[in-house]
Design an enzyme around this catalytic site. Structure first.
Site, PDB file in Angstrom:
ATOM      1  N   HIS A 330      43.857  29.644 -15.292  1.00  0.00           N
ATOM      2  CA  HIS A 330      42.616  29.944 -14.573  1.00  0.00           C
ATOM      3  C   HIS A 330      42.241  31.388 -14.875  1.00  0.00           C
ATOM      4  O   HIS A 330      43.065  32.295 -14.718  1.00  0.00           O
ATOM      5  CB  HIS A 330      42.835  29.757 -13.065  1.00  0.00           C
ATOM      6  N   HIS A 373      47.570  35.166  -4.986  1.00  0.00           N
ATOM      7  CA  HIS A 373      47.115  36.455  -5.491  1.00  0.00           C
ATOM      8  C   HIS A 373      47.295  37.548  -4.451  1.00  0.00           C
ATOM      9  O   HIS A 373      47.145  37.317  -3.253  1.00  0.00           O
ATOM     10  CB  HIS A 373      45.619  36.318  -5.839  1.00  0.00           C
ATOM     11  N   GLU A 379      38.241  41.658  -0.817  1.00  0.00           N
ATOM     12  CA  GLU A 379      37.347  40.545  -1.106  1.00  0.00           C
ATOM     13  C   GLU A 379      36.760  39.965   0.178  1.00  0.00           C
ATOM     14  O   GLU A 379      37.502  39.508   1.052  1.00  0.00           O
ATOM     15  CB  GLU A 379      38.098  39.435  -1.848  1.00  0.00           C
ATOM     16  N   TYR A 388      34.420  25.178  -1.351  1.00  0.00           N
ATOM     17  CA  TYR A 388      35.065  26.022  -2.348  1.00  0.00           C
ATOM     18  C   TYR A 388      36.346  25.343  -2.781  1.00  0.00           C
ATOM     19  O   TYR A 388      37.098  24.820  -1.944  1.00  0.00           O
ATOM     20  CB  TYR A 388      35.334  27.404  -1.747  1.00  0.00           C
ATOM     21  N   HIS A 406      39.748  39.212   2.782  1.00  0.00           N
ATOM     22  CA  HIS A 406      41.109  39.468   2.320  1.00  0.00           C
ATOM     23  C   HIS A 406      41.133  40.902   1.807  1.00  0.00           C
ATOM     24  O   HIS A 406      40.677  41.190   0.691  1.00  0.00           O
ATOM     25  CB  HIS A 406      41.512  38.493   1.210  1.00  0.00           C
ATOM     26  N   HIS A 412      46.854  35.911  -0.622  1.00  0.00           N
ATOM     27  CA  HIS A 412      45.961  34.790  -0.348  1.00  0.00           C
ATOM     28  C   HIS A 412      45.982  33.842  -1.535  1.00  0.00           C
ATOM     29  O   HIS A 412      46.634  34.086  -2.553  1.00  0.00           O
ATOM     30  CB  HIS A 412      44.540  35.281  -0.056  1.00  0.00           C
TER      31      HIS A 412
END
Length: 475
Positions: A330, A373, A379, A388, A406, A412
């Site tokens: 990704h 991550h 964010e 989403y 976040h 997260h």
């Protein structure tokens, strides 16, 4: 029942009936205003290109030729420069427009402080920065007669508006057009992201229409009024205190891709002329975090012609040219950047605007939702439509009109349900076309306001979405 009690009951009944009549009259007036706004929006024309030197006049001959400030401007207009950057900034970054208007901006009475309502500005000191992951449901329904400005609600931000650094996250929820009221923001530019209901935005430089799936940007200092294309509207606003948004460099992507410059639409000149009837117009200015207002005897949206590159625009997020992996893994979310506000450190943005638009996923032997991550950037994510792909929708989940925060280095990633589903999914080509999410990403922590930290629509137990992730280690 005594005579006095009967009289009170009659008075209460009259008050209820009067309130009902007022509400009915307001509904009829609002329906007419929405219909008129829709007709206006449907007839709009634009000039295309991001950062272009646009040139437009609503009346032929209003633009001077060969100079910006002739001894006498054409048609009895006033020449005025609006500078969005310092005079001496490099040409590639310089933002300014020349306006030719019926009255100069200087013709106004003093501004006085007014109540800030739910609007807050940096520095944000009501609360300390919170390392916890936070998520909110959509804003509650607005009270009757709430316009865009009254419906602005600050979630948080960073930096300092007076030093032109940082950003703020706001939401809005409105059910009434701005009437005899105009707003401008001296602190920063406003990136407006509609989520429900469309907006007709009347600015000094012309008109924009922005519906869900589109974004509108109002540059620093430009005055505007918001009318509604639907009975109730809701959405998000990124207030950028720092350098104006620009298109990100493409690097090895090459000359094309992501947001194309030609898809950004700037307004053509349109003006309001009240003929000097003296009808009061409240002009509200956000300055160093607070709201100030002055009562004008004319509309300040009286620019008959203009040229330059400090201009509003609208952009359709569905036109974003998504880049992604066609082999494995990704990509980092930076590949989805629409606009960026650079900071003094190369590659480290004051704020990025990122969109997760419809796209194909084809990666082989790849966990396709966004990975787990921890990030040095902070964010704030919002949802415009659908779902989403890393979050479960539905009650108590990540909802359109809601948002999550976040902050830097908070762990997260996909929730448990998404992880379990993606880990066993058949890896055939998959089209994601049922969702449109975005992110305001910033180099500094976002400190929430007290109203956001204590809001009734702040979800409790958000951490629970990652509980139950089982131990699979085979060592």
């Amino acid at each position: 029942m005594t005579t006095t009690e009967q009289a009170r009951e009659i008075e209460r009944a009259r008050a209820v009936e009067q309130a009902r009549e007022i509400e009915q009259a307001r509904a009829v007036e609002q329906a007419g205003a929405v219909e008129q706004a829709r007709e206006t929006a449907g007839a709009l024309t634009y000039s295309s290109g991001f950062g272009n030197e646009h040139s437009t006049e609503a009346v032929s001959g209003a633009l001077p030729h060969g100079r910006n400030s002739p001894q006498r401007a054409p048609l009895g207009l006033y020449a005025e420069q609006l500078s969005g950057t310092a005079f001496t900034e490099p040409r590639a970054h310089n933002r300014r427009s020349w306006l030719y208007r019926i009255r100069p901006s200087a013709a106004h009475p003093p501004f006085v402080r007014i109540d800030n309502g739910a609007v807050r500005g940096a520095p944000f000191t009501e609360k300390v920065p919170d390392p916890n992951r936070l998520r909110w449901d959509p804003l509650p329904e607005p009270a009757p007669g709430t316009d865009f400005l009254a419906g602005l609600w600050t979630l948080g931000g960073n930096g300092d508006a007076s030093s032109r650094s940082g950003m703020a996250v706001h939401l809005y929820h409105a059910n009434s057009p701005m009437k005899d009221r105009v707003f401008s923001d001296a602190d920063g530019e406003l990136l407006i992201v509609p989520e429900s209901g469309g907006l007709l935005i009347r600015t000094e430089l012309g008109l924009l229409s922005a519906r869900p799936g589109e974004v509108a940007l109002i540059p620093r200092g430009v005055r505007f009024r918001v009318e509604l294309l639907d009975g109730v509207v809701r959405g998000y606003v990124c207030e950028n205190y720092g350098r104006p948004f620009q298109l990100p460099d493409l690097g090895p992507i090459g000359a094309n891709g992501l947001a194309n410059a030609r898809d950004f639409l700037a307004p053509v000149a349109a003006y309001e002329d009240d003929g000097g009837d003296g009808r009061p117009v409240q002009v509200v200015n956000k300055y160093c975090g607070n709201l100030w207002a002055a009562e004008y005897d004319h509309s300040p949206l009286d620019v008959v012609a203009w040229h330059g590159n400090h201009a509003p625009y609208v952009y359709d997020l569905h036109r974003f040219n998504v880049m992604g992996s066609i082999s494995y893994d990704h990509p980092d979310p930076s590949i989805f950047t629409v606009l960026t506000s650079p900071s003094d450190t190369e590659g480290l943005a004051g704020v990025d605007f990122v969109v997760f638009a419809p796209r194909w996923l084809v990666g082989e032997d790849t966990f396709r939702p966004p990975y787990f991550h921890r990030n040095v950037m902070s964010e704030y994510m919002g949802l415009i439509e659908g779902a989403y792909d890393a979050k479960t929708a539905g009650k108590g989940g990540f909802l359109p009109g809601g948002g999550s925060l976040h902050n830097m280095m908070s762990a997260h990633g996909p929730d448990r349900e998404t992880f379990e589903r993606a880990g066993v999914a058949e890896l055939k080509p998959q089209k994601i076309d049922d969702g449109l999410a975005f992110m305001f990403e910033t180099r500094w922590p976002v400190t929430t306001t007290a109203q956001a930290a204590e809001a009734g629509h702040l979800q409790t137990g958000y951490d629970n979405v990652w509980q139950g992730l089982a131990r699979h280690w085979e060592g």
